[in-house]
Design a protein around this motif. Structure first.
Motif, mmCIF file in Angstrom:
data_model
loop_
_atom_site.group_PDB
_atom_site.id
_atom_site.type_symbol
_atom_site.label_atom_id
_atom_site.label_comp_id
_atom_site.label_asym_id
_atom_site.label_seq_id
_atom_site.Cartn_x
_atom_site.Cartn_y
_atom_site.Cartn_z
ATOM 1 N N PRO A 4 -31.626 -14.403 14.785
ATOM 2 C CA PRO A 4 -31.768 -14.879 16.167
ATOM 3 C C PRO A 4 -32.386 -13.780 17.026
ATOM 4 C CG PRO A 4 -29.455 -14.502 15.594
ATOM 5 C CD PRO A 4 -30.236 -14.391 14.346
ATOM 6 N N TYR A 6 -31.578 -12.295 19.806
ATOM 7 C CA TYR A 6 -30.811 -11.178 20.383
ATOM 8 C C TYR A 6 -30.568 -10.071 19.372
ATOM 9 C CZ TYR A 6 -27.120 -13.931 18.227
ATOM 10 O OH TYR A 6 -26.378 -14.629 17.335
ATOM 11 N N ARG A 7 -30.893 -10.341 18.113
ATOM 12 C CA ARG A 7 -30.702 -9.306 17.092
ATOM 13 C C ARG A 7 -31.482 -8.030 17.425
ATOM 14 N NH1 ARG A 7 -26.665 -8.324 13.517
ATOM 15 N NH2 ARG A 7 -27.472 -6.634 12.266
ATOM 16 N N ASP A 9 -32.245 -6.993 20.398
ATOM 17 C CA ASP A 9 -31.551 -6.326 21.509
ATOM 18 C C ASP A 9 -30.386 -5.500 20.994
ATOM 19 O OD1 ASP A 9 -32.969 -7.341 23.890
ATOM 20 O OD2 ASP A 9 -32.270 -9.282 23.173
ATOM 21 N N LEU A 10 -29.620 -6.079 20.057
ATOM 22 C CA LEU A 10 -28.493 -5.339 19.478
ATOM 23 C C LEU A 10 -29.002 -4.099 18.746
ATOM 24 C CD1 LEU A 10 -26.248 -8.226 18.099
ATOM 25 C CD2 LEU A 10 -25.806 -6.753 20.062
ATOM 26 N N LEU A 11 -30.128 -4.237 18.053
ATOM 27 C CA LEU A 11 -30.701 -3.099 17.338
ATOM 28 C C LEU A 11 -31.109 -1.994 18.303
ATOM 29 C CD1 LEU A 11 -32.900 -4.457 14.430
ATOM 30 C CD2 LEU A 11 -31.439 -2.449 14.366
ATOM 31 N N MET A 13 -29.970 -1.469 21.368
ATOM 32 C CA MET A 13 -28.764 -0.865 21.936
ATOM 33 C C MET A 13 -28.104 0.071 20.930
ATOM 34 S SD MET A 13 -28.092 -1.572 25.082
ATOM 35 C CE MET A 13 -26.323 -1.426 25.316
ATOM 36 N N ALA A 14 -28.023 -0.359 19.679
ATOM 37 C CA ALA A 14 -27.410 0.475 18.648
ATOM 38 C C ALA A 14 -28.179 1.784 18.504
ATOM 39 C CB ALA A 14 -27.365 -0.271 17.317
ATOM 40 N N PHE A 17 -27.023 4.065 21.255
ATOM 41 C CA PHE A 17 -25.684 4.621 21.016
ATOM 42 C C PHE A 17 -25.687 5.602 19.859
ATOM 43 C CE2 PHE A 17 -24.246 0.688 23.264
ATOM 44 C CZ PHE A 17 -23.722 1.360 24.349
ATOM 45 N N LYS A 18 -26.568 5.369 18.890
ATOM 46 C CA LYS A 18 -26.681 6.313 17.783
ATOM 47 C C LYS A 18 -27.104 7.680 18.322
ATOM 48 C CE LYS A 18 -28.162 3.864 14.369
ATOM 49 N NZ LYS A 18 -29.021 3.192 13.376
ATOM 50 N N LEU A 20 -26.508 8.746 21.308
ATOM 51 C CA LEU A 20 -25.368 9.271 22.070
ATOM 52 C C LEU A 20 -24.249 9.758 21.141
ATOM 53 C CD1 LEU A 20 -25.041 6.647 24.960
ATOM 54 C CD2 LEU A 20 -26.052 8.929 25.068
ATOM 55 N N GLY A 21 -24.318 9.408 19.875
ATOM 56 C CA GLY A 21 -23.236 9.718 18.951
ATOM 57 C C GLY A 21 -23.291 11.103 18.355
ATOM 58 N N LEU A 86 -26.476 2.350 32.325
ATOM 59 C CA LEU A 86 -25.091 2.676 31.972
ATOM 60 C C LEU A 86 -24.877 4.163 31.752
ATOM 61 C CD1 LEU A 86 -23.683 0.013 29.492
ATOM 62 C CD2 LEU A 86 -22.659 0.814 31.605
ATOM 63 N N ALA B 14 -18.385 11.423 21.043
ATOM 64 C CA ALA B 14 -19.496 11.229 20.109
ATOM 65 C C ALA B 14 -19.073 10.338 18.955
ATOM 66 C CB ALA B 14 -20.005 12.570 19.602
ATOM 67 N N PHE B 17 -19.221 6.776 20.166
ATOM 68 C CA PHE B 17 -20.589 6.262 20.271
ATOM 69 C C PHE B 17 -21.225 6.087 18.893
ATOM 70 C CE2 PHE B 17 -20.354 8.059 24.662
ATOM 71 C CZ PHE B 17 -20.454 6.843 25.297
ATOM 72 N N LYS B 18 -20.846 6.949 17.949
ATOM 73 C CA LYS B 18 -21.355 6.802 16.583
ATOM 74 C C LYS B 18 -20.942 5.438 16.026
ATOM 75 C CE LYS B 18 -21.154 10.917 14.871
ATOM 76 N NZ LYS B 18 -20.740 12.138 14.144
#
Lengths: 115, 115
Positions: A4, A6-7, A9-11, A13-14, A17-18, A20-21, A86, B14, B17-18
């Motif tokens: 779908p 939104y996949r 979008d999730l990628l 966003m991930a 965050f990756k 930020l991790g 954010l 971290a 977020f990871k």
DNA sequence: TTAGTATATTCGCATATACTGATGAGATAT
DNA sequence: ATATCTCATCAGTATATGCGAATATACTAA
């Protein structure tokens, strides 16, 4: 059937965050949210190698979390709030690292006039 | 000298977020922020293996992002807002996946009475 | 008890990541 | 021009991660 829509979008966003991790990258973001810093300043405060700092900044650039400005030899990085709204709230929830900004004047070969 | 004391806070953030840095885990969080789901429902909606779903849930548990409740064979997962207050705003910024919750009734061997 | 279902865990593999050290490119100064 | 400084990138290594397959555990029902 395909994924779908939104996949992606999730990628995306991930991916953010990756980036930020990692504690060093969170540290860098927290520092440059207070004031712009050049790579050698970041390297010195975090006490990591120049190569390592540069690679972390490349990751932050890859998801558009930072802005850069060149002045002579130095490249100044600062936070790019626009790309990821954010990020402001996230950085506010981090421990305060602004005390580390006081000692950057003592660095050898530190740029005195930042124009 | 040792690391300053906020270093452990940065490490903990971290780590969180990871865990958020994976599209399947963001997808799971978004789903269970609407309603609690058991593992087989998550597996079916995401179209991933049971082992994979369970491993993602283990990562979410490791940073306390989810709550679990056992009922008979089924273990229901839901969002744990308390451990990481920012998670609500993060999930609000994600694309809406609530449409996927409608089809979970059609799963084979689906638990009818969730008590 | 046995069989069946739901979930967790372990193992192995392919890939990604964080780091160091070396090299390269751009700017400044002599 | 050379030398120096800042920063980026590449190569190599050690570790982490995402996944499927197989196995283990927990619960239910007959």
């Amino acid at each position: 059937m395909m994924h779908p829509q939104y996949r992606s979008d999730l990628l995306r966003m991930a991916d953010t965050f990756k980036v930020l991790g990692d504690p060093n990258r969170l540290h860098i973001l927290s520092l440059i949210s207070h004031q712009e810093l050049c790579v050698c300043e970041i390297t010195s405060i975090l006490n990591i190698s120049q190569s390592n700092a540069s690679q972390h900044l490349a990751r932050l650039r890859s998801v558009d979390l930072v802005k850069e400005r060149r002045n002579a030899q130095w490249i100044y990085y600062s936070l790019n709030q626009e790309a990821f709204p954010l990020i402001t709230e996230i950085l506010d929830s981090l421990p305060d690292v602004s005390g580390e900004l006081k000692k950057i004047e003592d660095l050898p070969n530190h740029p005195k006039c930042k124009i």
